[in-house]
Design an enzyme around this catalytic site. Structure first.
Site, PDB file in Angstrom:
ATOM      1  N   ALA A   1      -0.690  -4.062  -7.060  1.00  0.00           N
ATOM      2  CA  ALA A   1       0.505  -4.946  -7.418  1.00  0.00           C
ATOM      3  C   ALA A   1       0.972  -5.483  -5.988  1.00  0.00           C
ATOM      4  O   ALA A   1       1.334  -6.765  -6.027  1.00  0.00           O
ATOM      5  CB  ALA A   1       1.650  -4.062  -8.078  1.00  0.00           C
ATOM      6  N   GLY A   2       0.712  -4.556  -5.005  1.00  0.00           N
ATOM      7  CA  GLY A   2       1.285  -4.873  -3.638  1.00  0.00           C
ATOM      8  C   GLY A   2       0.332  -6.223  -3.195  1.00  0.00           C
ATOM      9  O   GLY A   2       1.023  -7.162  -2.588  1.00  0.00           O
TER      10      GLY A   2
ATOM     11  N   GLY B   1      -1.552  -1.705  -2.859  1.00  0.00           N
ATOM     12  CA  GLY B   1      -2.936  -1.860  -3.930  1.00  0.00           C
ATOM     13  C   GLY B   1      -2.960  -2.801  -4.993  1.00  0.00           C
ATOM     14  O   GLY B   1      -2.759  -4.047  -4.503  1.00  0.00           O
TER      15      GLY B   1
ATOM     16  N   LYS C   1       2.133   6.061 -24.301  1.00  0.00           N
ATOM     17  CA  LYS C   1       1.318   6.562 -22.940  1.00  0.00           C
ATOM     18  C   LYS C   1       0.570   7.574 -23.058  1.00  0.00           C
ATOM     19  O   LYS C   1       0.833   8.359 -24.304  1.00  0.00           O
ATOM     20  CB  LYS C   1       2.417   6.795 -22.068  1.00  0.00           C
ATOM     21  CG  LYS C   1       2.124   6.630 -20.738  1.00  0.00           C
ATOM     22  CD  LYS C   1       2.077   5.162 -20.236  1.00  0.00           C
ATOM     23  CE  LYS C   1       1.576   4.782 -18.919  1.00  0.00           C
ATOM     24  NZ  LYS C   1       1.710   3.492 -18.250  1.00  0.00           N
TER      25      LYS C   1
HETATM   26  P1  NAD Z   1      -2.568   1.106  -6.974  1.00  0.00           P
HETATM   27  O1  NAD Z   1      -3.286   2.714  -6.687  1.00  0.00           O
HETATM   28  O2  NAD Z   1      -3.499  -0.114  -6.911  1.00  0.00           O
HETATM   29  O3  NAD Z   1      -1.938   1.039  -5.291  1.00  0.00           O
HETATM   30  C1  NAD Z   1      -0.845   1.805  -4.949  1.00  0.00           C
HETATM   31  C2  NAD Z   1      -0.590   1.515  -3.526  1.00  0.00           C
HETATM   32  O4  NAD Z   1       0.386   2.474  -2.898  1.00  0.00           O
HETATM   33  C3  NAD Z   1      -1.780   1.961  -2.597  1.00  0.00           C
HETATM   34  O5  NAD Z   1      -1.895   0.943  -1.695  1.00  0.00           O
HETATM   35  C4  NAD Z   1      -1.564   3.133  -1.864  1.00  0.00           C
HETATM   36  O6  NAD Z   1      -2.035   3.132  -0.458  1.00  0.00           O
HETATM   37  C5  NAD Z   1       0.076   3.082  -1.763  1.00  0.00           C
HETATM   38  N1  NAD Z   1       0.773   4.158  -1.352  1.00  0.00           N
HETATM   39  C6  NAD Z   1       0.573   5.437  -2.105  1.00  0.00           C
HETATM   40  N2  NAD Z   1       1.531   6.473  -1.476  1.00  0.00           N
HETATM   41  C7  NAD Z   1       2.207   5.598  -0.528  1.00  0.00           C
HETATM   42  C8  NAD Z   1       3.401   6.077   0.040  1.00  0.00           C
HETATM   43  N3  NAD Z   1       3.609   7.327   0.304  1.00  0.00           N
HETATM   44  N4  NAD Z   1       4.010   5.001   0.994  1.00  0.00           N
HETATM   45  C9  NAD Z   1       3.618   3.761   0.789  1.00  0.00           C
HETATM   46  N5  NAD Z   1       2.683   3.364   0.059  1.00  0.00           N
HETATM   47  C10 NAD Z   1       1.775   4.372  -0.602  1.00  0.00           C
HETATM   48  O7  NAD Z   1      -1.501   1.284  -7.750  1.00  0.00           O
HETATM   49  P2  NAD Z   1      -0.896  -0.175  -8.659  1.00  0.00           P
HETATM   50  O8  NAD Z   1      -1.828  -0.491  -9.780  1.00  0.00           O
HETATM   51  O9  NAD Z   1      -0.705  -1.103  -7.456  1.00  0.00           O
HETATM   52  O10 NAD Z   1       0.466   0.451  -9.023  1.00  0.00           O
HETATM   53  C11 NAD Z   1       1.497   0.626  -8.150  1.00  0.00           C
HETATM   54  C12 NAD Z   1       2.944   0.743  -8.635  1.00  0.00           C
HETATM   55  O11 NAD Z   1       2.920  -0.416  -9.757  1.00  0.00           O
HETATM   56  C13 NAD Z   1       2.812   2.015  -9.440  1.00  0.00           C
HETATM   57  O12 NAD Z   1       4.154   2.603  -9.505  1.00  0.00           O
HETATM   58  C14 NAD Z   1       2.643   1.460 -11.099  1.00  0.00           C
HETATM   59  O13 NAD Z   1       2.956   2.387 -12.028  1.00  0.00           O
HETATM   60  C15 NAD Z   1       3.388   0.176 -10.926  1.00  0.00           C
HETATM   61  N6  NAD Z   1       2.630  -0.823 -11.921  1.00  0.00           N
HETATM   62  C16 NAD Z   1       1.466  -1.183 -11.820  1.00  0.00           C
HETATM   63  C17 NAD Z   1       0.835  -2.155 -12.788  1.00  0.00           C
HETATM   64  C18 NAD Z   1      -0.356  -2.898 -12.813  1.00  0.00           C
HETATM   65  O14 NAD Z   1      -0.653  -3.454 -13.789  1.00  0.00           O
HETATM   66  N7  NAD Z   1      -0.969  -2.426 -11.716  1.00  0.00           N
HETATM   67  C19 NAD Z   1       1.823  -2.305 -14.098  1.00  0.00           C
HETATM   68  C20 NAD Z   1       3.034  -1.945 -14.006  1.00  0.00           C
HETATM   69  C21 NAD Z   1       3.582  -0.943 -13.173  1.00  0.00           C
END
Ligand code: NAD
Length: 417
Positions: free
Chosen positions: A222-223, A220, A106
């Site tokens: 993932a969601g 974001g 990382k």
């Molecule tokens: P992102 O930045 O695209 O989205 C994050 C989302 O979380 C945003 O919608 C933001 O508004 C929301 N958020 C922030 N604070 C918040 C809170 N207090 N309450 C509710 N929602 C809140 O990030 P992502 O890429 O979707 O990643 C999200 C998680 O998934 C992280 O923990 C990341 O490490 C993990 N993850 C992502 C990937 C990937 O490929 N994108 C892979 C492995 C793990």
């Protein structure tokens, strides 16, 4: 508020439990508890106004017994060496649990990319690559995007590396734009992998999820993708979603395309017509079939776990559940699929990207989906077997599978016999 736990301490606590159950030697446990290599460096950067700022950069190669280190680069104001170490450890267990021939690493820079111009970001990205060029490479350590780093940043870093080495080596980094040696299917890979895990779990547990409910925290990458895919592939009805500004609820189900468009236009899911407002805390306690935490770490704790009514928790976020909450949920009979298994779809397609780069031949979207599905399904099967046989939580079972594989590679190499 729950006390913030040092993520590396959590990572070590989880590992210790696995080492004890596996009966590993003290030397092996000691070796697996710490990174094999750490790099820290100062990055002086000229800003657009002519002034200089000095940033701190990191690259941790936690363990490469099973293959080159693999893991993202995070640009974040609160980045610390401890976070990087923890994430590098989890990457080691993640690549092992999905059984891809890579280790864990990382990287990061303590900076606020939201306050930087594109020119400053490009210079920072290129400077980062100049500092790590001698320790990364397709056969050494392969970075990727993480929080606040993008496909464009990966493209700049790849270009800098190729300029330094004088060779075309796109496999030095993954998560690149599809138009520049990226892979089809990387965009929704994390969510898709999680949905495949839930699909396999519902088969193994004899549940039909069709028409049942789901809630998603975080909207974001993932969601948003898990919203669309859980309807499309599992027939789940998503009744609540949230972002940092709060959540929305609709018993009939929330349309994924409408919610994504509303977030794009207004900056939040809040206020989507036909829905009512709920808080992030209320969302986590809804009586849904599947809860997808997809935002932050430490949101499921000993303070709310006993009020939670979800039947399954599929962790897409890294570290959303504290160890205390894990115990409470297990005692309540909630089935939880842990982050480093459930969100491994992203690194799996990153690996597929690297394989395509190495052969300079690119696959169709259907081929990528098929390989991702096979990898995630095999990982679930291996973990679920151990969880069922030993009657232990899936997180601990996933650790047993992953740590055993890494320890075996360390032993076969002759590092610790
Ligand atoms: P992102 O930045 O695209 O989205 C994050 C989302 O979380 C945003 O919608 C933001 O508004 C929301 N958020 C922030 N604070 C918040 C809170 N207090 N309450 C509710 N929602 C809140 O990030 P992502 O890429 O979707 O990643 C999200 C998680 O998934 C992280 O923990 C990341 O490490 C993990 N993850 C992502 C990937 C990937 O490929 N994108 C892979 C492995 C793990």
């Amino acid at each position: 508020m729950p006390q913030q736990v040092d993520p590396f301490v959590t990572a070590q606590r989880q590992l210790d439990q696995a080492c004890e159950l596996l009966g590993l030697s003290d030397a092996m446990q000691q070796f697996l508890r710490v990174p094999m290599r750490e790099h820290r460096f100062s990055l002086p950067l000229q800003m657009d106004d002519g002034s200089y700022q000095v940033f701190e950069g990191y690259r941790v190669q936690y363990n490469d017994a099973r293959g080159p280190a693999k893991g993202g680069i995070r640009f974040h104001p609160e980045e610390t060496i401890s976070t990087v170490r923890a994430l590098a450890a989890w990457m080691t267990w993640k690549t092992a649990v999905v059984d891809i021939p890579l280790g864990g690493g990382k990287g990061g820079v303590t900076c606020n990319p939201k306050a930087m111009t594109m020119g400053e970001l490009e210079r920072l990205s290129r400077a980062y690559m100049r500092h790590v060029a001698h320790i990364v490479g397709p056969d050494r350590d392969i970075p990727a995007p993480d929080v606040y780093t993008t496909p464009q940043i990966m493209a700049w870093m790849m270009d800098e590396y190729e300029t330094i080495t004088g060779r075309h080596l796109p496999g030095v980094i993954t998560g690149k734009p599809v138009s520049l040696a990226g892979s089809l299917g990387r965009g929704d890979a994390t969510a898709r992998g999680g949905v495949y895990v839930v699909r396999e779990a519902s088969r193994a547990l004899g549940l039909d999820l069709h028409g049942h409910t789901a809630a998603i925290q975080g909207y974001g990458n993932a969601g948003q993708h898990v919203h669309a895919l859980s309807g499309e592939l599992l027939g789940l009805r998503v009744i609540a979603v949230s972002d940092s500004q709060g959540g929305i609820y609709c018993e009939k189900g929330i349309d994924a395309a409408a919610a994504a468009a509303h977030k794009r236009e207004t900056g939040s899911v809040r206020g989507l017509p036909g829905t009512e407002a709920i808080s992030n805390a209320e969302l986590l306690e809804l009586p849904v079939a599947v809860l997808f935490p997809a935002a932050l770490e430490n949101v499921i704790t000993e303070h709310n776990a006993d009020r939670m009514r979800a039947k399954m928790v599929a962790e897409l976020a890294n570290g959303p559940t504290t160890p205390e909450a894990d115990d409470i949920l297990f005692d309540k009979g909630v089935t939880l699929f842990p982050d480093f298994m459930c969100n491994a779809g992203g690194v799996t397609v990153s690996y597929l990207e690297q394989v395509q780069n190495a052969s300079n031949y690119y696959w169709t979207l259907a081929q990528v989906h098929e390989r991702l599905d096979a990898t995630m399904s095999r990982a679930f099967e291996a973990v679920h077997r151990v969880a069922s046989e030993r009657q232990i939580p899936h997180r601990l079972a996933a650790y047993l599978v992953a740590v055993e594989r890494v320890a075996e590679a360390v032993t076969i190499r002759g590092w610790i016999r």
